[in-house]
Design an enzyme around this catalytic site. Structure first.
Site, PDB file in Angstrom:
ATOM      1  N   HIS A  53       0.847  -1.196   0.000  1.00 30.81           N
ATOM      2  CA  HIS A  53       0.000   0.000   0.000  1.00 30.81           C
ATOM      3  C   HIS A  53       0.881   1.245   0.000  1.00 30.81           C
ATOM      4  O   HIS A  53       2.035   1.211   0.451  1.00 30.81           O
ATOM      5  CB  HIS A  53      -0.891   0.020   1.238  1.00 30.81           C
ATOM      6  CG  HIS A  53      -1.963  -1.016   1.217  1.00 30.81           C
ATOM      7  ND1 HIS A  53      -3.036  -0.981   2.082  1.00 30.81           N
ATOM      8  CD2 HIS A  53      -2.139  -2.123   0.457  1.00 30.81           C
ATOM      9  CE1 HIS A  53      -3.828  -2.010   1.850  1.00 30.81           C
ATOM     10  NE2 HIS A  53      -3.300  -2.723   0.871  1.00 30.81           N
ATOM     11  N   GLU A  55       0.893   3.856   1.875  1.00 31.24           N
ATOM     12  CA  GLU A  55       1.378   4.262   3.200  1.00 31.24           C
ATOM     13  C   GLU A  55       2.580   3.433   3.639  1.00 31.24           C
ATOM     14  O   GLU A  55       3.548   3.975   4.184  1.00 31.24           O
ATOM     15  CB  GLU A  55       0.266   4.117   4.256  1.00 31.24           C
ATOM     16  CG  GLU A  55      -0.966   4.944   3.981  1.00 31.24           C
ATOM     17  CD  GLU A  55      -2.060   4.202   3.214  1.00 31.24           C
ATOM     18  OE1 GLU A  55      -3.237   4.451   3.490  1.00 31.24           O
ATOM     19  OE2 GLU A  55      -1.734   3.367   2.331  1.00 31.24           O
ATOM     20  N   CYS A  83      -6.096   1.865   5.774  1.00 28.59           N
ATOM     21  CA  CYS A  83      -6.720   0.624   6.225  1.00 28.59           C
ATOM     22  C   CYS A  83      -6.125   0.251   7.594  1.00 28.59           C
ATOM     23  O   CYS A  83      -5.154   0.859   8.039  1.00 28.59           O
ATOM     24  CB  CYS A  83      -6.465  -0.480   5.201  1.00 28.59           C
ATOM     25  SG  CYS A  83      -4.755  -1.090   5.195  1.00 28.59           S
ATOM     26  N   CYS A  86      -2.286  -0.438   7.484  1.00 28.88           N
ATOM     27  CA  CYS A  86      -1.467   0.773   7.370  1.00 28.88           C
ATOM     28  C   CYS A  86      -1.521   1.596   8.659  1.00 28.88           C
ATOM     29  O   CYS A  86      -0.497   2.141   9.088  1.00 28.88           O
ATOM     30  CB  CYS A  86      -1.919   1.592   6.178  1.00 28.88           C
ATOM     31  SG  CYS A  86      -1.580   0.771   4.604  1.00 28.88           S
TER      32      CYS A  86
END
Length: 144
Positions: A53, A55, A83, A86
């Site tokens: 992801h 992040e 999410c 993260c």
């Protein structure tokens, strides 16, 4: 002027890179002392890695720049609410400030566990929210 809108525009540029690659368009930047030290976007399809992801990519890059795993003087700007995975990474990195554009009612950390971030993390929501949400909607509309 370097403000939340400026930095979110930079995150949106990263999200556009993801969009152009066929990745879910999430972009992130990390700022330390008014300087962008990390830029990232989703790479889950490119790397065939569910943890890639934006992040997480940004945390890794910023830690490399700073030479340590804690991001105690940094702010993360991300186009979509993180999410739970993260948010957990941000908590472990001891990030003091999170700024995000669009909320994620289905998969955002606040839907599952609102206090998942580090206790000292300050949160700002809704910065360039419409632009961030539009990019996401355009992406999924094109997929259908």
């Amino acid at each position: 002027m370097l403000n939340d809108e400026y930095f979110m525009q930079q995150a949106l540029q990263e999200a556009q890179k993801a969009f152009d690659k066929g990745e879910i368009p999430v972009g992130a930047i990390i700022v330390c002392q008014d300087r962008i030290i990390a830029r990232a976007h989703n790479l889950t399809e490119t790397l065939n890695d569910v943890t890639a992801h934006a992040e997480i990519q940004a945390i890794t890059a910023a830690a490399d720049v700073l030479g340590g795993k804690y991001l105690t003087d940094c702010t993360l700007y991300v186009t979509l609410e993180p999410c739970p995975m993260c948010a957990g990474g941000l908590a472990w990195a001891q990030l003091p400030a999170l700024v995000f554009g669009a909320s994620d009612e289905k998969r955002g950390y606040s839907t599952f566990k609102p206090n998942l971030l580090h206790p000292r993390t300050q949160i700002k929501r809704g910065i360039l929210e419409e632009e961030c949400a539009r990019l996401m909607k355009d992406f999924f509309r094109a997929k259908r």
